[in-house]
Enzyme design. Structure first.
Site, PDB file in Angstrom:
ATOM      1  N   SER A 165       0.828  -1.202   0.000  1.00  0.00           N
ATOM      2  CA  SER A 165       0.000   0.000   0.000  1.00  0.00           C
ATOM      3  C   SER A 165       0.867   1.259   0.000  1.00  0.00           C
ATOM      4  O   SER A 165       1.719   1.422  -0.874  1.00  0.00           O
ATOM      5  CB  SER A 165      -0.970  -0.049   1.187  1.00  0.00           C
ATOM      6  OG  SER A 165      -1.949   0.958   1.098  1.00  0.00           O
ATOM      7  N   ASP A 262      -9.338  -3.922  -5.537  1.00  0.00           N
ATOM      8  CA  ASP A 262      -8.662  -2.800  -4.893  1.00  0.00           C
ATOM      9  C   ASP A 262      -8.844  -1.542  -5.736  1.00  0.00           C
ATOM     10  O   ASP A 262      -8.531  -1.551  -6.927  1.00  0.00           O
ATOM     11  CB  ASP A 262      -7.172  -3.136  -4.767  1.00  0.00           C
ATOM     12  CG  ASP A 262      -6.350  -2.035  -4.127  1.00  0.00           C
ATOM     13  OD1 ASP A 262      -6.933  -1.048  -3.639  1.00  0.00           O
ATOM     14  OD2 ASP A 262      -5.112  -2.180  -4.111  1.00  0.00           O
ATOM     15  N   HIS A 292      -7.870  -4.939  -1.077  1.00  0.00           N
ATOM     16  CA  HIS A 292      -6.689  -4.223  -0.606  1.00  0.00           C
ATOM     17  C   HIS A 292      -6.330  -4.712   0.802  1.00  0.00           C
ATOM     18  O   HIS A 292      -7.208  -5.020   1.604  1.00  0.00           O
ATOM     19  CB  HIS A 292      -6.993  -2.721  -0.574  1.00  0.00           C
ATOM     20  CG  HIS A 292      -5.810  -1.869  -0.272  1.00  0.00           C
ATOM     21  ND1 HIS A 292      -4.951  -1.443  -1.242  1.00  0.00           N
ATOM     22  CD2 HIS A 292      -5.337  -1.370   0.895  1.00  0.00           C
ATOM     23  CE1 HIS A 292      -3.996  -0.712  -0.690  1.00  0.00           C
ATOM     24  NE2 HIS A 292      -4.214  -0.649   0.613  1.00  0.00           N
TER      25      HIS A 292
END
EC number: 3.1.1.-
Length: 319
Positions: A165, A262, A292
């Site tokens: 991320s 995501d 995600h």
């Protein structure tokens, strides 16, 4: 986009991902949505304890590293005494959450599967730290261990960066920073990037996906950005919008992992397509049925373990 027009993500995710989503921790209080950032950080750390359990045991050392901003904590995971390389890990959490404890299992598994030393860097979170402080702290830590490699008994001749991320952005940004400023911290053998954001302002997946289940609505993404950046001009910095950097030359081999549902998926796709168009070494893999942050859930979800193994295998293949 009108919320009703968004993809019905929770109906489409894999069975394994649904099991994770439906896993309850009875002793965990509700998410403090209106609480302070300190309360949210504390909750995030508590919530991740369950998912970090059962990680491989190995020699672990903690060191404070000096930077121009102050001391930064680092944690070394050493699966064997003769490591072929050192991999620096940058945790995700939207630049505002996360620490070395929240990503402990990820780092341990990465060390175990790669048999390389993994060093987690507990960079200063935002909004206390503003861009580019986190990158400068990461680079400072890398330089410190390069200079002190013999004392710490680590192999810094070949290194890599990895992150999930926001940590994926920091991983690639740090590698580009070292390249652009011609800082020698050892040969960068590879960069491992799980579901990162790399500078897109808008995209199909950002419109179609994202909700309360992943904390990645358009409003959420804007909040993370505003906490991280110092000013509006930073949005175009080549170390925030990485597509504004030179991706046509001397980019270390990149493993780019995408989660199917995501909202940041298009960032990963565009990064891969850009690198591939300019013959930069890269590999893209999409993990079907995932949300995600799925990398956290290897305790229960085989796909998460697979994604970590894939990254480790990619890195060791570059050595």
């Amino acid at each position: 986009m009108k919320p009703e027009n968004k993809s019905p993500v929770l109906d489409l995710i894999s069975a394994g991902m649904k099991t994770v989503v439906n896993t309850l921790q009875p002793d965990l209080p509700p998410w403090p949505a209106t609480g302070t950032i300190a309360e949210q950080r504390q909750y995030y750390t508590l919530e991740r304890r369950f998912w970090n359990a059962g990680a491989p045991e190995m020699a672990t050392r903690a060191y404070m590293v000096p930077t121009k901003y102050g001391q930064v904590e680092t944690r070394l995971f050493c699966p064997q005494p003769d490591s072929p390389a050192t991999l620096f890990y940058l945790h995700g959490g939207g630049f505002i959450l996360g620490n070395l404890d929240t990503h402990d299992r990820i780092m341990r598994l990465l060390a175990s599967y790669s048999q390389c030393t993994v060093i987690g860097i507990d960079y200063t979170l935002s909004p206390e730290a503003r861009f580019p402080q986190a990158i400068e702290e990461i680079v400072a830590a890398c330089c410190y261990f390069h200079q002190q490699a013999e004392d710490y008994q680590i192999n810094m001749s070949r290194i890599g960066f990895a992150g999930d991320s926001a940590g994926a952005m920091l991983a690639l940004a740090s590698a580009l920073w070292l390249r652009d400023k011609q800082i020698d911290c050892g040969k960068i053998a590879g960069v491992l990037l799980w579901y990162g954001l790399y500078g897109l302002r808008d995209s199909v997946t950002r419109r179609l996906l994202g909700g309360v289940w992943d904390g990645l609505t358009q409003q959420d993404l804007q909040m993370y950005e505003e906490a991280y950046l110092s000013n509006d001009a930073d949005r175009e910095s080549p170390y925030y919008c990485l597509f504004n950097n030179d991706l046509t030359r001397e980019v270390p081999p990149c493993f780019i992992a995408g989660a199917e549902f995501d909202p940041l998926l298009d960032d990963s796709r565009l990064l891969y397509q850009t690198l591939a168009a300019h013959q930069q070494p890269c590999e893209f893999k999409l993990y079907p049925g995932t949300l995600h942050a799925f990398l956290h859930y290897s305790r229960m979800m085989k796909t998460a373990d697979e994604a970590l193994r894939d990254g480790a295998q990619f890195f060791t293949a570059q050595l």
